[in-house]
Write a protein that holds these residues in place. Structure first.
Motif, short mmCIF file in Angstrom:
data_model
loop_
_atom_site.label_atom_id
_atom_site.label_comp_id
_atom_site.label_asym_id
_atom_site.label_seq_id
_atom_site.Cartn_x
_atom_site.Cartn_y
_atom_site.Cartn_z
N GLY A 145 36.09 30.20 41.07
CA GLY A 145 36.78 30.89 40.01
C GLY A 145 36.18 31.81 39.13
O GLY A 145 36.38 32.23 38.04
N GLN A 146 35.04 32.38 39.67
CA GLN A 146 34.11 33.41 39.13
C GLN A 146 34.43 34.80 39.27
O GLN A 146 34.25 35.81 38.56
N THR A 147 35.23 35.03 40.49
CA THR A 147 35.67 36.42 40.91
C THR A 147 37.29 36.60 40.95
O THR A 147 37.85 35.78 41.28
N LEU A 148 37.85 37.70 40.38
CA LEU A 148 39.09 37.91 40.46
C LEU A 148 39.55 39.06 41.43
O LEU A 148 39.01 40.15 41.17
N VAL A 149 39.90 39.09 42.53
CA VAL A 149 40.48 40.11 43.31
C VAL A 149 41.72 40.28 43.43
O VAL A 149 42.79 39.52 43.56
N ALA A 150 42.16 41.57 43.09
CA ALA A 150 43.69 42.20 43.08
C ALA A 150 43.80 43.43 43.58
O ALA A 150 42.74 44.29 43.95
N THR A 151 44.96 43.58 44.43
CA THR A 151 45.18 44.80 45.02
C THR A 151 46.43 45.43 44.23
O THR A 151 47.39 44.77 44.07
N VAL A 152 46.28 46.90 44.13
CA VAL A 152 47.50 47.52 43.70
C VAL A 152 47.73 48.80 44.52
O VAL A 152 46.83 49.54 44.68
N GLY A 153 48.83 48.74 45.39
CA GLY A 153 48.78 49.53 46.50
C GLY A 153 47.87 49.62 47.32
O GLY A 153 47.33 48.69 47.94
N ASN A 154 47.03 50.97 47.43
CA ASN A 154 45.91 50.82 48.60
C ASN A 154 44.53 50.62 47.66
O ASN A 154 43.65 51.33 48.10
N GLN A 155 44.81 50.15 46.43
CA GLN A 155 43.48 50.04 45.99
C GLN A 155 43.07 48.59 45.53
O GLN A 155 43.91 47.77 45.51
N LEU A 156 41.49 48.24 45.76
CA LEU A 156 41.18 46.85 45.55
C LEU A 156 40.40 47.00 44.34
O LEU A 156 39.49 47.81 44.19
N HIS A 157 40.74 45.96 43.41
CA HIS A 157 39.79 45.66 42.30
C HIS A 157 39.27 44.43 42.17
O HIS A 157 39.80 43.41 42.53
N VAL A 158 37.84 44.39 42.05
CA VAL A 158 37.13 43.03 41.95
C VAL A 158 36.60 42.99 40.46
O VAL A 158 35.64 43.84 40.09
N PHE A 159 37.23 41.76 39.82
CA PHE A 159 36.58 41.63 38.40
C PHE A 159 35.89 40.40 38.42
O PHE A 159 35.94 39.46 39.05
N ASP A 160 35.17 40.54 37.39
CA ASP A 160 34.29 39.11 36.53
C ASP A 160 35.35 38.47 36.16
O ASP A 160 36.04 38.73 35.14
N ALA A 161 35.85 37.40 36.57
CA ALA A 161 36.90 36.60 35.97
C ALA A 161 36.62 36.03 34.58
O ALA A 161 37.67 35.86 33.87
N ALA A 162 35.53 35.89 33.98
CA ALA A 162 35.28 35.53 32.66
C ALA A 162 35.37 36.68 31.77
O ALA A 162 36.06 36.56 30.67
#
Length: 237
Positions: A145-162
């Motif tokens: 639960g510490q990392t949030l992985v999201a895709t938008v089209g051909n873009q990958l976003h990696v967030f700090d979940a907190a």
């Protein structure tokens, strides 16, 4: 739009329990109201409802503090009913579902169109909405639960979940991913992309290190479509 099969004469609203109670001489109807969301979700009518029998015009009263509903009939009978707790959380998953489910038991991703946030199951405040400007594909919490992985089209976003801050700049992918899986330790990600080979449709498989955002040394192409994609427990195969 909320419709009932009788003429409503009395309506009560509880912001605390997020319910609306409508009553009349011939019945009672209860709706659970959705939490505020950019998606504008509809209310849900509760299937279970009190039987009030022969009642007057003011036969129902709702206590917003206790969650109790009192009903009274013309023959002098008074009953107390408890509004059931909501069985569903006010959250929606992304349109695309990852090949494996990782759940830390405390957090979930909430997706609404182009926006996403992380909500807590233990009553802590949700993170602010983050708008990615385009509809989301995948959105998964990984790494306990510490990392949030999201895709938008051909873009990958990696967030700090907190904090919902990007761990590194967004990554341009070869195309929109068709499949996505993450190793159990949350360190490695694998995706597949559609392509065309000499014999027709193929899928290109590519891995990525979530620690630094760097792709694997090489990918592989298989004759598609891929039915299922998984990573070994250690993420190496």
């Amino acid at each position: 739009l909320m419709q009932c099969e009788f003429e409503p004469l009395h309506v009560q609203l509880s912001h605390r329990a997020r319910v609306l109670v409508a009553s009349g001489e011939r019945g009672i109807a209860i709706w659970r109201l959705p939490a505020p969301s950019p998606a504008g979700l509809e209310s849900t009518r509760l299937l279970a409802q009190p039987e009030i029998g022969l009642a007057g015009t003011n036969a129902v009263s709702l206590s917003a503090l206790t969650g109790l509903l009192a009903t009274a009939t013309l023959d002098g009978e008074v009953r107390l009913w408890r509004i059931p707790a909501a069985p569903l959380l006010p959250a929606h998953s992304a349109m695309q579902i990852a090949g494996n489910l990782q759940f830390d038991g405390e957090h979930l991703v909430d997706v609404a169109g182009t926006q996403l946030r992380v909500i807590s199951l233990r009553g802590a405040p949700a993170t602010p909405w983050t708008d990615l400007r385009q509809p989301l594909g995948f959105a998964e919490l990984v790494g306990d639960g510490q990392t949030l992985v999201a895709t938008v089209g051909n873009q990958l976003h990696v967030f700090d979940a907190a904090t919902m801050q990007l761990r590194y700049p967004s990554i341009a992918l070869p195309a929109n991913p068709l499949h996505l899986v993450v190793s159990e330790d949350g360190k490695r990600l694998a995706m597949s992309f559609a392509g065309t080979g000499a014999d027709g449709f193929v899928e290109h498989l590519q891995t990525l290190d979530l620690g630094n955002g760097l792709p694997g040394t090489s990918g592989v192409t298989v004759k598609g479509p891929v039915r299922q994609l998984e990573l070994s427990t250690d993420g190496r195969r």
